[in-house]
Design an enzyme around this catalytic site. Sequence first.
Site, PDB file in Angstrom:
ATOM      1  N   ASP A  51       0.835  -1.201   0.000  1.00 29.57           N
ATOM      2  CA  ASP A  51       0.000   0.000   0.000  1.00 29.57           C
ATOM      3  C   ASP A  51       0.873   1.254   0.000  1.00 29.57           C
ATOM      4  OD1 ASP A  51      -2.086   1.971   0.759  1.00 29.57           O
ATOM      5  OD2 ASP A  51      -3.262   0.167   1.148  1.00 29.57           O
ATOM      6  N   ASP A  96       1.992   3.282   3.058  1.00 25.87           N
ATOM      7  CA  ASP A  96       0.943   4.297   3.083  1.00 25.87           C
ATOM      8  C   ASP A  96       0.764   4.930   4.458  1.00 25.87           C
ATOM      9  OD1 ASP A  96      -1.367   5.612   1.762  1.00 25.87           O
ATOM     10  OD2 ASP A  96      -2.410   4.633   3.421  1.00 25.87           O
ATOM     11  N   HIS A  99       1.733   8.770   5.265  1.00 26.20           N
ATOM     12  CA  HIS A  99       0.785   9.830   5.640  1.00 26.20           C
ATOM     13  C   HIS A  99       1.253  10.668   6.833  1.00 26.20           C
ATOM     14  CE1 HIS A  99      -2.635   9.242   3.028  1.00 26.20           C
ATOM     15  NE2 HIS A  99      -2.742   7.962   3.316  1.00 26.20           N
TER      16      HIS A  99
HETATM   17  C1  3PG Z   1      -7.009   7.734   4.648  1.00 21.41           C
HETATM   18  O1  3PG Z   1      -8.220   7.519   4.766  1.00 21.41           O
HETATM   19  O2  3PG Z   1      -6.176   7.307   5.451  1.00 21.41           O
HETATM   20  C2  3PG Z   1      -6.558   8.607   3.502  1.00 21.41           C
HETATM   21  O3  3PG Z   1      -7.502   9.605   3.264  1.00 21.41           O
HETATM   22  C3  3PG Z   1      -6.427   7.827   2.243  1.00 21.41           C
HETATM   23  O4  3PG Z   1      -5.611   6.715   2.422  1.00 21.41           O
HETATM   24  P1  3PG Z   1      -5.945   5.312   1.771  1.00 21.41           P
HETATM   25  O5  3PG Z   1      -6.715   5.579   0.501  1.00 21.41           O
HETATM   26  O6  3PG Z   1      -4.577   4.764   1.482  1.00 21.41           O
HETATM   27  O7  3PG Z   1      -6.691   4.506   2.747  1.00 21.41           O
HETATM   28 CO    CO Z   2      -3.355   6.346   2.127  1.00 22.19          CO
END
Ligand code: 3PG
Ligand code: CO
Length: 541
Positions: free
Chosen positions: A15, A416, A420
């Site tokens: 991810d 991911d 973030h």
């Molecule tokens: C989240 O909800 O964490 C982000 O807005 C998007 O992240 P994800 O698409 O990788 O879940």
């Molecule tokens: Co994300």
Amino acid sequence: MKQQIPGPLVTIVLDGVGEIDRTEGNAVKLAHAPLYNHLRASSRFTTLLAHGKAVGLPSDADMGNSEVGHNALGSGQIYDQGAKLVNDAIESGAMFAGSVWRQLVDRVLRNDATLHFFGLLSDGNVHSHIDHLIAMLRRAASEGVTKARVHALLDGRDVGGTTAQIYLKQMEEVLAVLSEQGRDFRIASGGGRMTITMDRYEADWAMVERGWNHHVHGKGRTFPSALEALETLREETPGIIDQNLPGFVIADEQGPVGPMRDGDCVICFNFRGDRAIEMSRAFDEGDSFTYFDRGTKPDVLYAGMMQYDGDLPSPDHYLVGPPNITDTLTEFLVPEKVQMFAISETQKYGHVTYFWNGNRSGKVDERYETYMEIPSDRVSFDQRPWMKAAEITDALISALASGTYRYLRVNYANGDMVGHTGNLDAAITAMACLDIQLQRLLAAIKKANGVALITADHGNCDEMFELDKKTGQPKRETDGSIKPKTSHTLNRVPFIVYDPHGHVKGGLKDDPSFGIANIAATTVELLGFEAPKRWCPSLLV
Ligand code: 3PG
Ligand code: CO
């Protein structure tokens, strides 16, 4: 070309791991990841589109996200997604002609009550878009609604880390204009999206409880305005990014300006479901709801922007029909009696189950589907960038050794969730951790005589710096430090075929228009079947 590999096939979704040549700020390239680099150099390898129209988003300026990415991976097709469907419903007027909008407005008018909106206040277009909220506020005003309240969740995750003032100012201006001529439209509460309201997959119901108390009961730390709340809260925690700001309530001399009352109506303006389902359940469910004490629950009519889960189903009322995702990979493999195994940790568990199966949380057929969730830590993941990658790998290795499953899929959240946070050092560690777990997993796949397809749903940790669009150079904070990037990227994603025994016949097609929706057909071909014609074609020559 249909061919049947003798062992199991495993789809590995890394991810948030995208592909771009630039090294600066790129955790994928900066990490010590010998296996990943070796695979890229020595296996069948290409890159695929994972953003914009290739995954059903309104335009190619839209970055990919996990919902649309896993919908594409799991269905082999490209559907118009929530962002586009809501745009269309507003433009055509279908949203406002629909029965749910009518019920909401009529009830507010009849009761001389308040229309509340809560959701993510940004133009990230992942969970929501501020333009949708503005269109609804204007329409409500034109239809005679005199009192509206906005409960604003601050983003800093799908948009720049400290951009909340842009959206709050825009909202205040719109509300001020609408409040002329005797209307009373105001912001009533808010807070960072990772602190209140927008939990997902039941990782932390306490977040939803905090959100409920702020939005519904007007209980929380009070401020005269949202912009003042933002300023104070930022001053109190230097360096904090918007997503992590605490909750706030707006109050005047009479007290909180927007607690929800009997007779009111409430709209969640997020179109994406994962982080809207829990709050929707708190509004819709009766006494059977036990996740937290809701206090005296006001008698409100609640509607979501979309149907968030087709299987629950939830919510009871919604404004725009969701993409009708049919003929998914799982629906294809169940009648073929292929035993399937899906695993991730909590933060991405629904991605490989619910999003994978077209936003349905149930199973097609219990007999052929095994799901496993590894509980996630409840921390900001830059503090534990390894997350649960090792535990997921342990479970996958056992699943492979059992010999039960012919098709397995896994999502590793690290690239991911750590991406973030905007913390480059942590993201580099996340990638190095992933590499170690991939070494273990691929050894087990080799032992099981299997094949793996390694890919991603969208980019994130491949660009950890905000770049100036004109110069291409990193943007700077006022103190000269580099501005961290917390959102996804527009970059392509890897597609690697790990085939240690040489079972796979043929190379990869070289077509730059191919995206991650082409992987499902590739999967069923390797399992010995012909892919449905309506799916995007296989990547194998
Ligand atoms: C989240 O909800 O964490 C982000 O807005 C998007 O992240 P994800 O698409 O990788 O879940
Ligand atoms: Co994300």
